[in-house]
Design an enzyme around this catalytic site. Structure first.
Site, PDB file in Angstrom:
ATOM      1  N   SER A 217      -5.504   3.876   0.018  1.00 11.19           N
ATOM      2  CA  SER A 217      -6.469   4.910   0.404  1.00 11.19           C
ATOM      3  C   SER A 217      -6.209   5.590   1.741  1.00 11.19           C
ATOM      4  O   SER A 217      -6.932   6.511   2.115  1.00 11.19           O
ATOM      5  CB  SER A 217      -7.888   4.329   0.396  1.00 11.19           C
ATOM      6  OG  SER A 217      -8.321   4.108  -0.923  1.00 11.19           O
TER       7      SER A 217
ATOM      8  N   SER B 276      -9.192   6.908  -1.075  1.00 11.27           N
ATOM      9  CA  SER B 276     -10.568   7.289  -0.842  1.00 11.27           C
ATOM     10  C   SER B 276     -10.771   8.065   0.467  1.00 11.27           C
ATOM     11  O   SER B 276     -11.818   8.680   0.662  1.00 11.27           O
ATOM     12  CB  SER B 276     -11.435   6.018  -0.793  1.00 11.27           C
ATOM     13  OG  SER B 276     -11.072   5.204   0.330  1.00 11.27           O
TER      14      SER B 276
ATOM     15  N   LYS C 214     -14.141   8.002   9.437  1.00 11.28           N
ATOM     16  CA  LYS C 214     -14.476   7.807   8.023  1.00 11.28           C
ATOM     17  C   LYS C 214     -15.849   7.160   7.918  1.00 11.28           C
ATOM     18  O   LYS C 214     -16.138   6.203   8.649  1.00 11.28           O
ATOM     19  CB  LYS C 214     -13.410   6.938   7.354  1.00 11.28           C
ATOM     20  CG  LYS C 214     -13.582   6.769   5.849  1.00 11.28           C
ATOM     21  CD  LYS C 214     -12.427   5.971   5.243  1.00 11.28           C
ATOM     22  CE  LYS C 214     -12.571   5.814   3.736  1.00 11.28           C
ATOM     23  NZ  LYS C 214     -11.448   5.066   3.124  1.00 11.28           N
TER      24      LYS C 214
END
Length: 495
Positions: free
Chosen positions: A185, A161, A80
């Site tokens: 998330s 997210s 990420k």
């Protein structure tokens, strides 16, 4: 030969160790999938095929020399783009950090490289991890690989997210990925795309080198196709770090070795407050199915109360923006990242111009909310009250765990929605986190596992919440559900 990109973490690790295939063959196959899907899914901000191949070559060389391989030897993963990676752009999906190349490595990513993993690239996300649909990224929306079975081709949200992570794992662009979870998330995007993801106890994974959103809530965790792969990843990611003052000084348990779907002697709590009016019928059915599966695994099911649940979401959307407004003050155009300097502008003008150009609409919204609730005259009315509510929510869980070992609830109130459906109504978007936020506020380990498909053929997730430090109990309950749900669905390739 088996399509190597259909293999998960455990199968790749064991296959490379046994010599069934090489790590370079694995990395090559996943690199090809990443390149083929990028235009359609936009899951990666930066692809790093050479880094994946370099790590793979080292693993193959070590095996040829009969040297021990790491826990993740030969496994390429997605990172990420919230984790600082030395020599590779790290942006938090924001224009204000575009082009920033850290000279240092985050603790979590370094642990993964030390375990033998290779990096396929930096995954897209909601800007500064602020969002529930991956539509706030400066680098464009991530698209879910899933489509509804009604013949429509509407692009669906992969959750947020960690939407790039969930989309990439589900679409077989990587066997596993890192995520971060501030208010759901990891769990919500995992539920939206039919994969597993665990947020460990706050402090299990170091936050050092992760771009901060809300420091008292942010926690890194793995996303993968099944529970075992999450356990393997988490073992490599977790551990004490003196550079993070909130890091837990505790030994990392052998979670993979401790996996068991046997729930005999365990009690599973079902919170009454999560049975909300107007609950989606498919979500309610998947919850009932999960209860039945855990009973079949030997667990005793008990009703529990979490009376302050309804205050969790409003408290979260005071605390998290407040911390964000403080954390994001460092992006000022002076030391790194974007600098917007209008002609004849002074220092304050540069600050204002840089932040106006660099931050997206959702980030600005949360900074404004956070600054407001921390301002003189409103601090006690909002922020102090929210912290009191947070304490009450933590106490609710503490009392509930006197009656049960784990808690079972839906992960999200619905399956994935179409991109664009909720962007005009921030409150509607925030409601996606209604089931995930309470565990975040209490700092508890929580996991989402696939529970089946809804009537539109889209994945639904079930959430297991555990006591502090009891990731093993959460993983085991997840495994019990996984072994009974028999979830093998995957998105049909259209990209």
């Amino acid at each position: 030969m088996t399509d190597l990109t259909e293999l998960g973490v455990a199968a790749i690790r064991d296959g490379v160790a046994a010599g069934s295939f090489t790590a370079v063959e694995v990395a090559t196959a996943f690199n090809a999938n990443v390149a083929a899907a990028q235009a359609a899914l936009n899951a990666f901000i930066v692809a790093t095929p050479d880094k994946a191949l370099d790590a793979a070559a080292k693993t193959d060389k070590a095996r040829a020399a009969n040297k021990p391989l790491g826990k993740l030897g030969g496994v390429p993963i997605g990172m990420k783009d919230l984790f600082a990676t030395a020599g590779t752009q790290t942006t938090a999906a924001s224009h204000i950090l575009e082009g920033f190349i850290p000279p240092y490595e985050s603790t979590v990513s370094q642990k993964l490289w030390d375990a033998g993993a290779g990096m396929l690239g930096k995954l897209n996300l909601d800007q500064f991890a602020m969002g529930s649909s991956n539509e706030t990224s400066y680098f464009g929306n991530v698209v879910s690989p899933w489509r509804r079975n009604d013949g429509g081709n509407a692009s669906l949200a992969p959750g947020g997210s960690s939407g790039g992570s969930s989309s990439a794992v589900s679409a077989r662009l990587c066997p596993a990925a890192t995520g971060t979870d501030t208010g759901g998330s990891i769990r919500q995007p995992a539920a939206f795309t039919g994969i597993s993801g665990i947020k460990p106890t706050y402090g299990r994974c170091s936050r050092w080198g992760i771009v901060a959103f809300a420091s008292s809530l942010d926690q890194a965790g793995p996303m993968a196709r099944d529970v075992r792969d999450c356990a393997i990843m988490l073992e490599a990611m977790a551990g004490f770090d003196a550079k993070d003052s909130t890091s837990l000084d505790m030994a990392v348990p052998a979670w993979e070795a401790g996996l068991s779907p046997d729930m005999r002697g365990k009690k599973v709590g079902i919170p009454r407050e999560y049975r909300m009016d107007g609950m989606d019928a498919d979500v309610a059915k998947s919850w009932d199915d999960g209860i039945a599966w855990l009973k079949d695994a030997g667990a005793e099911v008990v009703d529990i109360n979490l009376p302050h649940t309804r205050y969790a979401l409003p408290a979260y959307y005071i605390i998290a923006p407040a911390e964000a407004s403080s954390n994001l003050a460092r992006y000022d155009g002076v030391r790194y990242g974007l600098r917007d300097l209008p002609e004849g502008a002074g220092l304050q003008d540069m600050y204002a111009a840089t932040r106006a150009a660099g931050f997206g609409a959702e980030v600005k919204r949360r900074i404004l909310i956070g600054t407001y609730v921390l301002s003189a005259g409103f601090y006690d009315a909002y922020y102090t009250q929210a912290q009191k509510v947070r304490a009450l929510i933590a106490r609710d869980f503490e009392q509930a765990f006197q009656q049960c070992d784990v808690i079972l609830a839906p992960t999200a109130p619905s399956a994935a929605f179409a991109l664009g459906d909720k962007t005009a109504d921030p409150l509607s978007m925030y409601l996606n986190d209604v089931f995930a936020v309470p565990a975040s506020l209490a700092g508890l380990p929580a996991m989402s596992v696939p529970a089946g498909l809804n009537r539109e053929g889209l994945p639904l997730g079930l959430q297991i919440i555990g006591r502090p430090f009891d990731e093993q109990g959460v993983l085991n309950a997840g495994l019990a559900i996984e072994s009974r749900a028999g979830f093998t669905a995957k998105p049909e390739r259209w990209w």
